[in-house]
Design an enzyme around this catalytic site. Structure first.
Site, PDB file in Angstrom:
ATOM      1  N   GLU A  33       0.812  -1.217   0.000  1.00  0.00           N
ATOM      2  CA  GLU A  33       0.000   0.000   0.000  1.00  0.00           C
ATOM      3  C   GLU A  33       0.841   1.262   0.000  1.00  0.00           C
ATOM      4  O   GLU A  33       0.459   2.278  -0.585  1.00  0.00           O
ATOM      5  CB  GLU A  33      -0.947  -0.001   1.209  1.00  0.00           C
ATOM      6  CG  GLU A  33      -2.042  -1.058   1.169  1.00  0.00           C
ATOM      7  CD  GLU A  33      -1.554  -2.456   1.547  1.00  0.00           C
ATOM      8  OE1 GLU A  33      -0.377  -2.586   1.968  1.00  0.00           O
ATOM      9  OE2 GLU A  33      -2.324  -3.424   1.423  1.00  0.00           O
ATOM     10  N   PHE A  81      -6.198  -0.472   5.663  1.00  0.00           N
ATOM     11  CA  PHE A  81      -4.892  -0.452   4.991  1.00  0.00           C
ATOM     12  C   PHE A  81      -4.709   0.816   4.154  1.00  0.00           C
ATOM     13  O   PHE A  81      -3.590   1.286   3.963  1.00  0.00           O
ATOM     14  CB  PHE A  81      -4.741  -1.681   4.089  1.00  0.00           C
ATOM     15  CG  PHE A  81      -5.075  -2.976   4.772  1.00  0.00           C
ATOM     16  CD1 PHE A  81      -4.521  -3.278   6.015  1.00  0.00           C
ATOM     17  CD2 PHE A  81      -5.942  -3.895   4.198  1.00  0.00           C
ATOM     18  CE1 PHE A  81      -4.834  -4.468   6.660  1.00  0.00           C
ATOM     19  CE2 PHE A  81      -6.260  -5.078   4.846  1.00  0.00           C
ATOM     20  CZ  PHE A  81      -5.708  -5.366   6.080  1.00  0.00           C
ATOM     21  N   HIS A 134     -14.774  -1.610   3.105  1.00  0.00           N
ATOM     22  CA  HIS A 134     -14.635  -2.411   4.325  1.00  0.00           C
ATOM     23  C   HIS A 134     -14.291  -1.564   5.546  1.00  0.00           C
ATOM     24  O   HIS A 134     -13.449  -1.932   6.359  1.00  0.00           O
ATOM     25  CB  HIS A 134     -13.606  -3.521   4.136  1.00  0.00           C
ATOM     26  CG  HIS A 134     -14.031  -4.548   3.112  1.00  0.00           C
ATOM     27  ND1 HIS A 134     -14.238  -4.234   1.798  1.00  0.00           N
ATOM     28  CD2 HIS A 134     -14.298  -5.874   3.245  1.00  0.00           C
ATOM     29  CE1 HIS A 134     -14.614  -5.325   1.131  1.00  0.00           C
ATOM     30  NE2 HIS A 134     -14.672  -6.326   1.984  1.00  0.00           N
ATOM     31  N   ASP A 172     -13.892 -10.901   9.989  1.00  0.00           N
ATOM     32  CA  ASP A 172     -12.436 -10.785   9.944  1.00  0.00           C
ATOM     33  C   ASP A 172     -11.860 -10.218  11.235  1.00  0.00           C
ATOM     34  O   ASP A 172     -10.681 -10.380  11.524  1.00  0.00           O
ATOM     35  CB  ASP A 172     -12.011  -9.899   8.763  1.00  0.00           C
ATOM     36  CG  ASP A 172     -12.007 -10.670   7.452  1.00  0.00           C
ATOM     37  OD1 ASP A 172     -11.856 -11.900   7.505  1.00  0.00           O
ATOM     38  OD2 ASP A 172     -12.159 -10.044   6.392  1.00  0.00           O
TER      39      ASP A 172
END
Lengths: 313, 320
Positions: A57, A82, A108, A116
């Protein structure tokens, strides 16, 4: 309340494909999550204008900066946790500081990510992005607004951040509604209290307003998808007519929408305020709705907060 | 400026500077190469007067660095001096650019990933004609366009804000991708420090550059072997650096980063390589050109005082 549900990610993907058709300067980046973020739809149609950067990233944000510095309008996507925290310095130094045309569109976000667990959930992304100079931050309330915001970002000069969820969101806006960056909207008029939400919590605010109506309380519901620049005029108007306010967000109450509104009000028009959101805590694994209940992101909690601020008014 | 356009095969002779020490592991070196004659031809591709002029300008950059950091009272002379020859070659010979039209679409792009070498960068820009040379002395001062580290948009010629180490190569990647996308022939040059090789993002960028076959990207590694806390190999060892870059899929060329002919030759070779970005691993000396600054850790991030400035300028050939 009967909702029709739709996916923000799907609308994001659709908007990108349309942008690809109408504009040659749009480039899309992803970090190995293109099927989840739906940038894969764009990749399939415009493979030349799509670059998968792999699970890297930090590099992706630099690549985005280089492309933007060369005249491209760059959409960079991955999961919110992220997309922001993992590469905040890269975003600060290589995108925000040189004021480049990079649109970070993260999916998300929040705890509705679900199973998760906390490693993939985020309650800090809005806080991280809104503290960066030059950045515009938007949290669309539903799939319809996501589509409009994506299109609007492409026209906007400068770095932008958009936050999307994983789960389908209830549609709270209409396709005909006007949309403008930096502007929120009133979804329901009321005189006694303002309920101001962003993202999935806008639908919770509407539910809360219905619950309050049964108790003869008239609540104004505001969809504040404009986190930065904050639609200050709308905040001011809303509290002038109702005299108290509850904010609601699927984000840590520290430094999200509630903080932005609170800071503005304290300096301009102090009124009783309560923030509903994640109370400085990490999430955990579970179903999205279960987590929303466990962490107090419910219409009932908004109702309680509304009654409290009305008492303090 | 006429010499900038000139390029021809010179006489067959060993440049004097090749007679010195040959660093270990440089097996491409003409002395050892089976293509000896070819290499010698290449290394004499530029006439002596061109080389001399570029060396003179590198020296000028060095004098600016000394004056600028003295005027600012801070800054990074060591790593600026080590990269002066590379910058001179790039800005006065290798790169296509128009100082009077900084946003010319087809210009070659330069990213100073080791942003702390800003004094050298600014000196090269000013001497190129991007802004008045007198402005150099405003370095780091309030209201100046010459920020402590380069800031895009403030100063003409600065393509990217840098200074947080390890990020420039990613940006260069993005620019190289854009050039490919637009089917443009301009090239991207990036100057990295060796300390920043310790940053993980560099290797993320290395992977992407090779993956997308960015042969329009030439990066320099200013291998001066010193970082703030000491020798790179003591702080966090980097060797074998050339092997690392090769393993990541890059074309690697090792040179003496103070030999103008080798710098120009490496840039020419990089242009001929297809489907691979090039890393020019330039062996340099921190503080190069000023005896008491050479390999001196203290001058990584410290400006000279008045006496040191006078001494340094004398050594750099200035009559005071």
């Amino acid at each position: 309340m009967k909702w029709s549900y739709a996916s923000q990610r799907k609308e994001y993907g659709r908007a990108l494909v349309e942008l690809g058709k109408s504009r040659k300067d749009v480039v899309v980046l992803d970090a190995d999550l293109s099927s989840s973020t739906r940038t894969a739809d764009f990749a399939k149609e415009f493979p030349e204008h799509f670059f998968n950067c792999g699970i890297a990233e930090q590099n992706m944000m630099g690549v985005a900066a280089g492309l933007a510095a060369s005249g491209k309008v760059v959409f960079a996507s991955t999961f919110a946790v992220f997309a922001t925290g993992r590469c905040w310095d890269q975003i600060r130094q290589s995108i925000a500081y040189p004021n480049l045309n990079v649109k970070i569109c993260a999916t998300h976000a929040g705890i509705t990510v679900g199973g998760d667990g906390a490693s993939h959930q985020t309650g800090e992304d809005v806080a991280l992005m809104r503290t960066l100079p030059n950045f515009t931050v938007g949290v669309p309330a539903d799939a319809i607004e996501t589509y409009k915001m994506t299109k609007a970002f492409a026209e906007w000069r400068g770095p932008c951040y958009m936050r999307m969820g994983r789960v389908d969101f209830p549609n709270v806006t209409e396709w005909e509604d006007p949309f403008q960056i930096g502007k929120g909207s009133i979804l329901r008029e009321g005189e006694d209290v303002t309920l101001m939400g962003c993202g999935i919590m806008v639908s919770r605010c509407l539910e809360a307003a219905e619950l309050l109506e049964k108790r003869n309380v008239s609540a104004k519901v505001v969809n504040m998808s404009a986190i930065k620049p904050l639609d200050e005029a709308l905040v001011e108007d809303a509290v002038r007519s109702t005299g108290c306010i509850v904010t609601a967000e699927e984000h840590n109450v520290l430094s999200g929408l509630g903080s932005a509104v609170a800071t503005f009000l304290v300096e301009h028009q102090p009124v009783p305020l309560r923030r509903v959101g994640l109370m400085d805590t990490f999430g955990e694994s579970g179903e999205g709705e279960e987590l929303m209940r466990k962490y107090g992101l419910t219409a009932e909690r908004i109702v309680e907060a509304a009654e409290e601020v009305m008492r303090r008014r | 400026m006429r010499f900038l356009e000139e390029s021809s095969l010179g006489i067959l002779a060993f440049p004097g500077s090749l007679n010195g020490n040959v660093p270990k592991g440089l097996n491409w070196y003409p002395y050892y190469s089976p293509l000896l004659a070819f290499e010698v031809l290449r290394l004499t591709a530029y006439p002596d007067d061109v080389i001399a002029e570029l060396e003179r300008r590198a020296n000028l950059i060095r004098r600016h660095i000394i004056r600028m950091t003295r005027a600012a009272g801070s800054g990074h002379p060591g790593g600026s001096l080590s990269s002066a020859d590379i910058l001179s070659a790039l800005f006065f010979k290798v790169m296509r650019h128009r100082p009077t039209d900084p946003n010319w679409e087809d210009r070659d792009r330069f990213v100073l990933s080791k942003g702390h070498a800003a004094p050298a960068y600014y000196a090269a820009l000013a001497e190129s004609g991007y802004f008045p040379v007198e402005e150099l002395l405003t370095l780091r001062k309030l209201g100046s366009r010459l920020q402590g580290h380069p800031s895009k948009g403030k100063l003409p010629g600065v393509e990217m804000s840098t200074g947080s180490l390890g990020q420039g190569l990613s940006v260069a990647n993005g620019m190289a991708l854009a050039a490919k996308l637009d089917r443009k022939s301009y090239r991207i040059y990036c100057l990295c420090g060796d300390g920043e090789m310790q940053s993980g993002q560099i290797w993320e960028a290395a992977m992407l550059g090779a993956h997308y076959e960015l042969d329009n990207l030439t990066a320099f590694l200013d291998r001066n072997k010193l970082q703030i806390d000491g020798p790179t190999e003591k702080v966090m060892s980097l060797e074998p650096l050339a092997d690392k870059w090769r393993a990541f899929g890059w074309n690697v060329i090792e040179i003496d980063g103070h030999n103008m002919r080798e710098i120009l030759d490496a840039c020419d070779k990089a242009k001929e390589v297809r489907n691979k970005p090039t890393m020019i691993l330039a062996h340099t000396v921190k503080g190069k050109g000023v005896s008491f600054m050479e390999n001196a850790l203290s001058f990584h991030g410290k400006a000279p005082n008045d006496e040191e400035m006078r001494k340094a300028l004398r050594e750099l050939g200035e009559k005071i």
